[in-house]
Design a protein around this motif. Structure first.
Motif, PDB file in Angstrom:
ATOM      1  N   ASN A 181     -38.527  24.132  35.794  1.00  0.00           N
ATOM      2  CA  ASN A 181     -39.326  23.197  36.853  1.00  0.00           C
ATOM      3  C   ASN A 181     -39.498  24.274  37.976  1.00  0.00           C
ATOM      4  O   ASN A 181     -38.639  25.038  38.444  1.00  0.00           O
ATOM      5  CB  ASN A 181     -38.469  22.221  37.695  1.00  0.00           C
ATOM      6  N   ASP A 182     -40.936  24.329  38.384  1.00  0.00           N
ATOM      7  CA  ASP A 182     -41.281  24.816  39.755  1.00  0.00           C
ATOM      8  C   ASP A 182     -41.027  23.824  40.878  1.00  0.00           C
ATOM      9  O   ASP A 182     -41.837  22.827  40.857  1.00  0.00           O
ATOM     10  CB  ASP A 182     -42.624  25.289  39.680  1.00  0.00           C
TER      11      ASP A 182
ATOM     12  N   GLU B 115     -36.517  26.302  39.963  1.00  0.00           N
ATOM     13  CA  GLU B 115     -36.991  27.532  40.504  1.00  0.00           C
ATOM     14  C   GLU B 115     -37.823  27.339  41.319  1.00  0.00           C
ATOM     15  O   GLU B 115     -38.735  26.511  41.323  1.00  0.00           O
ATOM     16  CB  GLU B 115     -37.314  28.447  39.216  1.00  0.00           C
ATOM     17  N   THR B 116     -37.707  28.271  42.240  1.00  0.00           N
ATOM     18  CA  THR B 116     -38.769  28.061  43.212  1.00  0.00           C
ATOM     19  C   THR B 116     -39.710  29.510  43.222  1.00  0.00           C
ATOM     20  O   THR B 116     -40.933  29.589  43.869  1.00  0.00           O
ATOM     21  CB  THR B 116     -38.233  28.332  44.874  1.00  0.00           C
ATOM     22  N   GLU B 117     -39.133  30.647  42.489  1.00  0.00           N
ATOM     23  CA  GLU B 117     -40.271  31.723  42.039  1.00  0.00           C
ATOM     24  C   GLU B 117     -39.975  32.367  40.980  1.00  0.00           C
ATOM     25  O   GLU B 117     -38.940  32.052  40.083  1.00  0.00           O
ATOM     26  CB  GLU B 117     -40.004  32.749  43.448  1.00  0.00           C
ATOM     27  N   ASN B 118     -40.735  33.147  40.525  1.00  0.00           N
ATOM     28  CA  ASN B 118     -40.556  33.939  39.120  1.00  0.00           C
ATOM     29  C   ASN B 118     -39.943  32.890  37.975  1.00  0.00           C
ATOM     30  O   ASN B 118     -38.825  33.173  37.315  1.00  0.00           O
ATOM     31  CB  ASN B 118     -39.652  35.098  39.065  1.00  0.00           C
ATOM     32  N   VAL B 119     -40.751  31.780  37.927  1.00  0.00           N
ATOM     33  CA  VAL B 119     -40.065  30.724  37.007  1.00  0.00           C
ATOM     34  C   VAL B 119     -39.647  31.267  35.664  1.00  0.00           C
ATOM     35  O   VAL B 119     -38.469  31.156  35.437  1.00  0.00           O
ATOM     36  CB  VAL B 119     -40.928  29.669  37.064  1.00  0.00           C
TER      37      VAL B 119
ATOM     38  N   SER C  82     -41.081  24.888  43.960  1.00  0.00           N
ATOM     39  CA  SER C  82     -41.294  25.474  45.373  1.00  0.00           C
ATOM     40  C   SER C  82     -42.320  24.511  46.105  1.00  0.00           C
ATOM     41  O   SER C  82     -42.429  24.511  47.195  1.00  0.00           O
ATOM     42  CB  SER C  82     -41.924  26.767  45.078  1.00  0.00           C
TER      43      SER C  82
END
Ligand code: C5P
Length: 397
Positions: free
Chosen positions: A350-351, A327-331, A353
Protein backbone atom coordinates in the motif's frame (compact mmCIF):
# COMPACT_ATOMS: atom_id res chain seq x y z
CA UNK A 1 -21.52 -14.74 -10.65
CA UNK A 2 -25.30 -15.05 -10.85
CA UNK A 3 -27.99 -17.50 -9.90
CA UNK A 4 -29.16 -17.85 -13.50
CA UNK A 5 -30.77 -21.21 -14.11
CA UNK A 6 -30.93 -22.06 -10.39
CA UNK A 7 -34.23 -23.05 -8.87
CA UNK A 8 -34.62 -22.31 -5.18
CA UNK A 9 -37.37 -23.81 -3.12
CA UNK A 10 -37.92 -21.20 -0.43
CA UNK A 11 -39.66 -22.57 2.65
CA UNK A 12 -41.03 -19.74 4.79
CA UNK A 13 -41.91 -20.83 8.31
CA UNK A 14 -43.53 -18.99 11.20
CA UNK A 15 -41.85 -16.03 12.84
CA UNK A 16 -41.90 -12.27 12.61
CA UNK A 17 -38.93 -12.36 10.21
CA UNK A 18 -41.22 -14.01 7.63
CA UNK A 19 -41.98 -10.50 6.38
CA UNK A 20 -38.37 -10.29 5.20
CA UNK A 21 -38.97 -13.32 2.99
CA UNK A 22 -40.62 -10.91 0.54
CA UNK A 23 -37.37 -8.96 0.12
CA UNK A 24 -35.44 -12.23 -0.03
CA UNK A 25 -37.57 -13.43 -2.95
CA UNK A 26 -36.91 -10.13 -4.76
CA UNK A 27 -33.16 -10.27 -4.18
CA UNK A 28 -32.90 -13.93 -5.21
CA UNK A 29 -34.78 -13.13 -8.40
CA UNK A 30 -32.59 -10.06 -9.01
CA UNK A 31 -29.61 -12.42 -8.84
CA UNK A 32 -31.21 -14.59 -11.54
CA UNK A 33 -32.77 -17.43 -9.53
CA UNK A 34 -36.24 -18.78 -10.01
CA UNK A 35 -38.00 -19.07 -6.66
CA UNK A 36 -40.75 -21.50 -5.70
CA UNK A 37 -42.21 -20.59 -2.30
CA UNK A 38 -43.62 -23.01 0.25
CA UNK A 39 -45.43 -21.39 3.16
CA UNK A 40 -46.12 -23.13 6.49
CA UNK A 41 -49.27 -22.47 8.47
CA UNK A 42 -47.20 -20.39 10.93
CA UNK A 43 -45.52 -18.50 8.10
CA UNK A 44 -48.92 -17.59 6.66
CA UNK A 45 -49.72 -15.75 9.92
CA UNK A 46 -46.96 -13.26 9.06
CA UNK A 47 -46.96 -12.97 5.29
CA UNK A 48 -49.64 -13.72 2.72
CA UNK A 49 -49.31 -16.31 -0.03
CA UNK A 50 -50.35 -13.60 -2.49
CA UNK A 51 -47.32 -11.44 -1.60
CA UNK A 52 -44.89 -14.33 -2.06
CA UNK A 53 -46.56 -15.58 -5.20
CA UNK A 54 -46.65 -12.14 -6.83
CA UNK A 55 -42.99 -11.50 -6.08
CA UNK A 56 -41.82 -15.00 -7.01
CA UNK A 57 -44.04 -15.06 -10.12
CA UNK A 58 -44.79 -18.64 -9.16
CA UNK A 59 -47.58 -20.37 -7.28
CA UNK A 60 -47.09 -20.74 -3.54
CA UNK A 61 -47.48 -24.24 -2.12
CA UNK A 62 -49.00 -24.57 1.32
CA UNK A 63 -50.97 -27.70 1.82
CA UNK A 64 -49.84 -31.31 1.95
CA UNK A 65 -53.36 -32.61 1.57
CA UNK A 66 -54.53 -30.14 -1.06
CA UNK A 67 -55.67 -31.84 -4.21
CA UNK A 68 -54.59 -28.77 -6.19
CA UNK A 69 -51.07 -28.49 -4.73
CA UNK A 70 -50.39 -32.22 -4.97
CA UNK A 71 -51.75 -32.45 -8.50
CA UNK A 72 -49.74 -29.46 -9.71
CA UNK A 73 -46.48 -30.32 -7.99
CA UNK A 74 -46.34 -33.13 -5.43
CA UNK A 75 -44.05 -32.82 -2.43
CA UNK A 76 -41.55 -35.28 -3.89
CA UNK A 77 -41.19 -33.25 -7.07
CA UNK A 78 -41.00 -30.01 -5.06
CA UNK A 79 -38.09 -31.47 -3.13
CA UNK A 80 -36.30 -32.95 -6.13
CA UNK A 81 -36.55 -30.15 -8.68
CA UNK A 82 -34.82 -27.55 -6.53
CA UNK A 83 -31.09 -26.86 -6.83
CA UNK A 84 -31.25 -25.65 -3.22
CA UNK A 85 -33.94 -25.76 -0.55
CA UNK A 86 -33.62 -22.64 1.57
CA UNK A 87 -35.65 -22.53 4.79
CA UNK A 88 -35.84 -18.82 5.60
CA UNK A 89 -36.85 -17.98 8.20
CA UNK A 90 -36.41 -21.33 9.90
CA UNK A 91 -38.43 -21.40 13.13
CA UNK A 92 -37.38 -23.38 16.22
CA UNK A 93 -40.37 -25.64 15.53
CA UNK A 94 -39.45 -26.46 11.94
CA UNK A 95 -35.78 -27.01 12.92
CA UNK A 96 -36.96 -29.46 15.61
CA UNK A 97 -39.16 -31.27 13.11
CA UNK A 98 -36.29 -31.52 10.63
CA UNK A 99 -33.93 -32.88 13.29
CA UNK A 100 -36.45 -35.56 14.27
CA UNK A 101 -37.82 -36.40 10.84
CA UNK A 102 -41.39 -35.32 11.61
CA UNK A 103 -43.70 -34.80 8.66
CA UNK A 104 -47.01 -33.24 9.53
CA UNK A 105 -47.21 -30.57 6.85
CA UNK A 106 -46.00 -29.84 3.33
CA UNK A 107 -42.76 -28.09 4.40
CA UNK A 108 -41.56 -30.83 6.75
CA UNK A 109 -42.60 -33.60 4.35
CA UNK A 110 -40.80 -31.92 1.46
CA UNK A 111 -37.68 -31.56 3.62
CA UNK A 112 -37.74 -35.25 4.54
CA UNK A 113 -38.13 -36.14 0.86
CA UNK A 114 -35.20 -33.95 -0.17
CA UNK A 115 -32.00 -35.55 -1.39
CA UNK A 116 -30.22 -32.37 -2.50
CA UNK A 117 -28.65 -29.44 -0.65
CA UNK A 118 -30.60 -27.73 2.14
CA UNK A 119 -29.79 -24.49 3.98
CA UNK A 120 -31.62 -23.00 6.95
CA UNK A 121 -31.63 -19.38 8.13
CA UNK A 122 -32.81 -19.59 11.75
CA UNK A 123 -34.77 -16.77 13.33
CA UNK A 124 -36.07 -16.82 16.87
CA UNK A 125 -35.88 -15.28 20.32
CA UNK A 126 -32.28 -15.47 21.67
CA UNK A 127 -33.30 -17.67 24.62
CA UNK A 128 -35.07 -20.08 22.27
CA UNK A 129 -31.93 -20.16 20.10
CA UNK A 130 -29.63 -20.75 23.08
CA UNK A 131 -31.88 -23.48 24.48
CA UNK A 132 -29.97 -26.78 24.54
CA UNK A 133 -32.85 -28.42 22.67
CA UNK A 134 -32.47 -26.01 19.72
CA UNK A 135 -28.68 -26.20 19.86
CA UNK A 136 -28.78 -30.01 19.80
CA UNK A 137 -31.23 -29.96 16.87
CA UNK A 138 -29.04 -27.54 14.92
CA UNK A 139 -25.93 -29.61 15.66
CA UNK A 140 -27.76 -32.68 14.32
CA UNK A 141 -28.69 -30.85 11.12
CA UNK A 142 -25.10 -29.63 10.65
CA UNK A 143 -23.82 -33.17 11.08
CA UNK A 144 -26.15 -34.21 8.29
CA UNK A 145 -24.57 -31.60 6.02
CA UNK A 146 -27.32 -29.00 6.23
CA UNK A 147 -25.96 -25.46 5.90
CA UNK A 148 -26.84 -23.15 8.79
CA UNK A 149 -26.86 -19.50 7.71
CA UNK A 150 -26.99 -17.27 10.76
CA UNK A 151 -28.61 -16.32 13.01
CA UNK A 152 -27.09 -12.87 13.46
CA UNK A 153 -26.69 -10.84 16.66
CA UNK A 154 -28.58 -7.69 17.49
CA UNK A 155 -31.95 -6.17 18.39
CA UNK A 156 -34.86 -8.53 18.11
CA UNK A 157 -38.45 -7.72 17.18
CA UNK A 158 -39.43 -9.11 20.61
CA UNK A 159 -37.45 -6.31 22.25
CA UNK A 160 -34.60 -8.50 23.46
CA UNK A 161 -31.02 -8.31 22.28
CA UNK A 162 -28.92 -11.33 21.45
CA UNK A 163 -28.30 -14.06 18.89
CA UNK A 164 -31.36 -15.10 16.95
CA UNK A 165 -31.87 -12.41 14.32
CA UNK A 166 -32.70 -13.50 10.81
CA UNK A 167 -29.75 -12.82 8.48
CA UNK A 168 -30.44 -9.87 6.20
CA UNK A 169 -31.84 -10.91 2.79
CA UNK A 170 -28.75 -9.43 1.07
CA UNK A 171 -26.48 -11.60 3.22
CA UNK A 172 -28.55 -14.68 2.44
CA UNK A 173 -28.26 -13.94 -1.28
CA UNK A 174 -24.48 -13.55 -0.85
CA UNK A 175 -24.38 -16.92 0.88
CA UNK A 176 -26.49 -18.47 -1.88
CA UNK A 177 -24.13 -17.06 -4.51
CA UNK A 178 -21.13 -18.36 -2.57
CA UNK A 179 -22.83 -21.75 -2.25
CA UNK A 180 -23.15 -22.08 -6.04
CA UNK A 181 -19.80 -20.45 -6.84
CA UNK A 182 -17.05 -22.68 -8.21
CA UNK A 183 -14.78 -23.94 -5.44
CA UNK A 184 -11.28 -23.87 -6.94
CA UNK A 185 -9.71 -23.93 -3.46
CA UNK A 186 -11.70 -26.94 -2.20
CA UNK A 187 -9.40 -29.13 -0.11
CA UNK A 188 -6.93 -26.29 0.55
CA UNK A 189 -6.30 -24.88 4.00
CA UNK A 190 -5.74 -21.15 4.44
CA UNK A 191 -4.53 -19.05 7.37
CA UNK A 192 -5.29 -15.32 7.50
CA UNK A 193 -4.10 -12.87 10.17
CA UNK A 194 -6.06 -9.66 10.42
CA UNK A 195 -6.67 -6.53 12.51
CA UNK A 196 -4.44 -4.80 15.02
CA UNK A 197 -2.76 -6.24 18.08
CA UNK A 198 -3.27 -4.83 21.55
CA UNK A 199 -0.14 -4.88 23.69
CA UNK A 200 -0.99 -4.38 27.37
CA UNK A 201 0.69 -1.58 29.34
CA UNK A 202 -1.28 -2.12 32.55
CA UNK A 203 -4.63 -3.78 33.35
CA UNK A 204 -6.62 -1.02 31.60
CA UNK A 205 -4.31 0.39 28.91
CA UNK A 206 -3.01 -1.08 25.69
CA UNK A 207 -0.76 -0.01 22.87
CA UNK A 208 -2.79 -0.42 19.69
CA UNK A 209 -3.11 0.84 16.11
CA UNK A 210 -5.94 1.89 13.83
CA UNK A 211 -6.21 -1.26 11.70
CA UNK A 212 -9.91 -1.99 11.16
CA UNK A 213 -9.50 -5.61 10.05
CA UNK A 214 -11.71 -5.01 6.98
CA UNK A 215 -9.13 -6.02 4.36
CA UNK A 216 -8.07 -9.14 6.24
CA UNK A 217 -11.64 -10.28 6.82
CA UNK A 218 -12.54 -9.63 3.18
CA UNK A 219 -9.63 -11.87 2.15
CA UNK A 220 -10.67 -14.59 4.61
CA UNK A 221 -14.25 -14.45 3.26
CA UNK A 222 -13.10 -14.58 -0.38
CA UNK A 223 -10.88 -17.58 0.38
CA UNK A 224 -13.79 -19.33 2.11
CA UNK A 225 -16.11 -18.52 -0.81
CA UNK A 226 -13.55 -20.14 -3.13
CA UNK A 227 -13.85 -23.32 -1.06
CA UNK A 228 -10.78 -23.07 1.20
CA UNK A 229 -10.93 -24.20 4.81
CA UNK A 230 -10.03 -20.90 6.48
CA UNK A 231 -8.69 -20.04 9.93
CA UNK A 232 -8.91 -16.31 10.60
CA UNK A 233 -6.70 -15.15 13.48
CA UNK A 234 -7.91 -11.68 14.31
CA UNK A 235 -6.88 -8.97 16.74
CA UNK A 236 -9.60 -6.86 18.40
CA UNK A 237 -11.90 -5.37 15.72
CA UNK A 238 -15.36 -3.83 15.57
CA UNK A 239 -16.66 -6.13 12.85
CA UNK A 240 -19.12 -9.01 12.97
CA UNK A 241 -17.43 -12.41 12.81
CA UNK A 242 -17.46 -13.61 9.21
CA UNK A 243 -19.36 -16.86 8.63
CA UNK A 244 -18.02 -20.06 7.12
CA UNK A 245 -14.60 -20.19 8.78
CA UNK A 246 -12.83 -20.82 12.08
CA UNK A 247 -12.27 -17.48 13.83
CA UNK A 248 -9.63 -17.25 16.56
CA UNK A 249 -9.75 -13.91 18.40
CA UNK A 250 -6.48 -12.78 20.00
CA UNK A 251 -5.13 -9.65 21.67
CA UNK A 252 -1.34 -9.63 21.48
CA UNK A 253 1.28 -10.46 18.85
CA UNK A 254 2.48 -13.38 20.97
CA UNK A 255 -1.03 -14.81 21.03
CA UNK A 256 -1.40 -14.17 17.29
CA UNK A 257 1.80 -16.11 16.59
CA UNK A 258 0.69 -19.03 18.78
CA UNK A 259 -2.74 -19.13 17.07
CA UNK A 260 -1.15 -18.92 13.61
CA UNK A 261 1.22 -21.78 14.42
CA UNK A 262 -1.68 -23.85 15.75
CA UNK A 263 -3.48 -23.35 12.41
CA UNK A 264 -0.65 -25.05 10.48
CA UNK A 265 -0.25 -26.92 8.24
CA UNK A 266 -1.82 -24.63 5.66
CA UNK A 267 -1.45 -24.33 1.90
CA UNK A 268 -1.98 -20.56 1.84
CA UNK A 269 -1.12 -17.95 4.46
CA UNK A 270 -2.06 -14.29 4.16
CA UNK A 271 -0.67 -11.95 6.82
CA UNK A 272 -2.88 -8.88 6.71
CA UNK A 273 -2.61 -8.06 10.41
CA UNK A 274 -1.05 -4.80 11.54
CA UNK A 275 1.10 -6.37 14.21
CA UNK A 276 2.72 -4.09 16.77
CA UNK A 277 6.47 -4.22 16.24
CA UNK A 278 7.06 -3.57 19.92
CA UNK A 279 5.45 -4.49 23.20
CA UNK A 280 5.98 -2.95 26.63
CA UNK A 281 8.90 -4.70 28.33
CA UNK A 282 6.81 -5.18 31.44
CA UNK A 283 3.07 -5.05 31.97
CA UNK A 284 2.18 -3.33 35.24
CA UNK A 285 -0.05 -5.51 37.39
CA UNK A 286 -1.81 -2.43 38.81
CA UNK A 287 -3.09 0.59 36.91
CA UNK A 288 -0.26 3.13 36.44
CA UNK A 289 -1.07 6.17 38.54
CA UNK A 290 -0.17 9.82 38.14
CA UNK A 291 2.38 10.82 40.71
CA UNK A 292 2.44 14.39 42.02
CA UNK A 293 5.17 16.44 40.34
CA UNK A 294 5.69 13.86 37.57
CA UNK A 295 5.65 15.42 34.07
CA UNK A 296 7.14 12.60 32.02
CA UNK A 297 6.77 8.88 31.77
CA UNK A 298 9.26 6.58 30.08
CA UNK A 299 8.61 3.07 29.03
CA UNK A 300 10.84 0.37 27.62
CA UNK A 301 9.70 -1.78 24.76
CA UNK A 302 10.92 -5.11 23.47
CA UNK A 303 10.54 -6.54 20.02
CA UNK A 304 7.50 -8.62 19.14
CA UNK A 305 7.95 -11.81 17.12
CA UNK A 306 7.58 -11.38 13.36
CA UNK A 307 4.68 -13.72 12.69
CA UNK A 308 5.03 -13.75 8.91
CA UNK A 309 8.79 -14.35 8.99
CA UNK A 310 8.44 -17.08 11.62
CA UNK A 311 5.77 -18.97 9.68
CA UNK A 312 7.50 -18.44 6.31
CA UNK A 313 10.62 -20.06 7.72
CA UNK A 314 8.84 -22.84 9.61
CA UNK A 315 9.18 -26.52 8.74
CA UNK A 316 5.57 -26.61 7.61
CA UNK A 317 5.90 -23.48 5.47
CA UNK A 318 2.67 -22.89 3.56
CA UNK A 319 3.13 -23.24 -0.22
CA UNK A 320 2.11 -19.61 -0.72
CA UNK A 321 2.94 -16.90 1.82
CA UNK A 322 1.51 -13.42 1.26
CA UNK A 323 2.42 -10.39 3.35
CA UNK A 324 1.18 -6.83 3.44
CA UNK A 325 3.25 -3.68 3.64
CA UNK A 326 2.29 -0.09 4.21
CA UNK A 327 4.93 2.14 2.66
CA UNK A 328 5.30 5.87 2.23
CA UNK A 329 8.14 5.84 -0.31
CA UNK A 330 9.90 3.51 -2.79
CA UNK A 331 6.92 1.21 -2.48
CA UNK A 332 8.08 -1.54 -4.82
CA UNK A 333 11.75 -1.58 -3.81
CA UNK A 334 10.87 -1.63 -0.12
CA UNK A 335 8.27 -4.35 -0.65
CA UNK A 336 10.79 -6.47 -2.57
CA UNK A 337 13.30 -6.03 0.26
CA UNK A 338 10.65 -7.14 2.75
CA UNK A 339 9.74 -10.09 0.56
CA UNK A 340 13.31 -11.37 0.61
CA UNK A 341 13.91 -10.64 4.31
CA UNK A 342 10.72 -12.38 5.42
CA UNK A 343 10.82 -15.23 2.91
CA UNK A 344 7.36 -14.30 1.57
CA UNK A 345 6.21 -15.07 -1.99
CA UNK A 346 4.17 -11.92 -2.50
CA UNK A 347 3.74 -8.61 -0.76
CA UNK A 348 0.57 -6.59 -1.18
CA UNK A 349 2.01 -3.08 -0.91
CA UNK A 350 0.00 0.00 0.00
CA UNK A 351 1.17 3.49 -0.65
CA UNK A 352 0.02 5.22 2.52
CA UNK A 353 1.89 8.47 1.84
CA UNK A 354 -1.31 10.25 0.78
CA UNK A 355 -3.17 9.55 4.01
CA UNK A 356 -5.00 6.84 5.87
CA UNK A 357 -5.91 3.45 4.45
CA UNK A 358 -6.96 2.16 7.84
CA UNK A 359 -10.73 2.15 8.13
CA UNK A 360 -11.31 3.28 4.53
CA UNK A 361 -13.55 1.33 2.16
CA UNK A 362 -11.09 1.35 -0.73
CA UNK A 363 -7.49 0.36 -1.20
CA UNK A 364 -4.89 1.04 -3.88
CA UNK A 365 -2.28 -1.69 -3.87
CA UNK A 366 0.63 -3.09 -5.85
CA UNK A 367 1.10 -6.85 -5.86
CA UNK A 368 4.83 -7.39 -5.60
CA UNK A 369 6.62 -10.66 -6.23
CA UNK A 370 10.34 -11.30 -6.71
CA UNK A 371 9.85 -11.05 -10.49
CA UNK A 372 7.29 -8.30 -10.98
CA UNK A 373 5.15 -5.54 -9.54
CA UNK A 374 1.54 -5.29 -10.64
CA UNK A 375 -0.17 -1.98 -9.80
CA UNK A 376 -3.91 -2.42 -9.30
CA UNK A 377 -6.41 0.42 -9.68
CA UNK A 378 -8.23 1.76 -6.64
CA UNK A 379 -10.68 -0.97 -5.64
CA UNK A 380 -12.99 -1.69 -2.74
CA UNK A 381 -11.44 -3.93 -0.11
CA UNK A 382 -13.80 -6.72 -1.20
CA UNK A 383 -12.58 -6.35 -4.80
CA UNK A 384 -8.94 -6.41 -3.67
CA UNK A 385 -9.74 -9.61 -1.79
CA UNK A 386 -11.44 -11.22 -4.80
CA UNK A 387 -8.60 -10.29 -7.13
CA UNK A 388 -6.00 -11.58 -4.70
CA UNK A 389 -7.85 -14.87 -4.33
CA UNK A 390 -8.07 -15.11 -8.12
CA UNK A 391 -4.28 -14.73 -8.25
CA UNK A 392 -3.89 -17.34 -5.52
CA UNK A 393 -6.08 -19.79 -7.47
CA UNK A 394 -3.98 -19.24 -10.62
CA UNK A 395 -0.69 -19.69 -8.79
CA UNK A 396 -1.45 -22.92 -6.95
CA UNK A 397 -0.85 -26.27 -8.65
O1 C5P B 1 5.26 -4.23 9.70
P1 C5P B 1 5.81 -4.74 8.40
O2 C5P B 1 5.81 -3.74 7.30
O3 C5P B 1 7.10 -5.46 8.56
O4 C5P B 1 4.72 -5.84 7.97
C1 C5P B 1 4.86 -6.58 6.80
C2 C5P B 1 4.11 -7.87 6.91
O5 C5P B 1 4.59 -8.62 8.02
C3 C5P B 1 2.61 -7.77 7.11
O6 C5P B 1 2.04 -8.79 6.33
C4 C5P B 1 2.40 -8.06 8.58
O7 C5P B 1 1.16 -8.70 8.83
C5 C5P B 1 3.55 -9.00 8.88
N1 C5P B 1 4.05 -8.86 10.25
C6 C5P B 1 3.95 -9.94 11.11
N2 C5P B 1 4.45 -9.84 12.37
C7 C5P B 1 5.07 -8.70 12.79
C8 C5P B 1 5.18 -7.60 11.91
C9 C5P B 1 4.65 -7.71 10.64
O8 C5P B 1 3.37 -10.96 10.73
N3 C5P B 1 5.55 -8.63 14.01
Amino acid sequence: MTLNGKQILLIVSGGIAAYKAAVLVRRLKDAGASVVPVLTRGGAQFITPLTLSALAENPVYEDLFSLKDEAEMGHIRLAREADLILVAPASADLIAKMAHGLTDDLASTTLLAANGPVAIAPSMNPVMWANPATQANVATLMQRGIQVWGPADGDMACGEIGTGRFEEPEDLVARTLAFFAPKPLAGKRALVTSGPTHEPIDPVRVMANRSSGQQGQAIASALAAAGAEVTLVTGPVNLPQPPGMTVVPVQTADQMLAAAQAALPADIAVFAAAVADWKPKTTATEKLKKVGGQDELSMSFVKNPDILATIAQADHRPALVVGFAAETENVVANAQGKLARKNADWIVANDVSGGAVFGEQTNTVTLVSAQEAEAWPTLTKDQVAERLVQKIVESLP
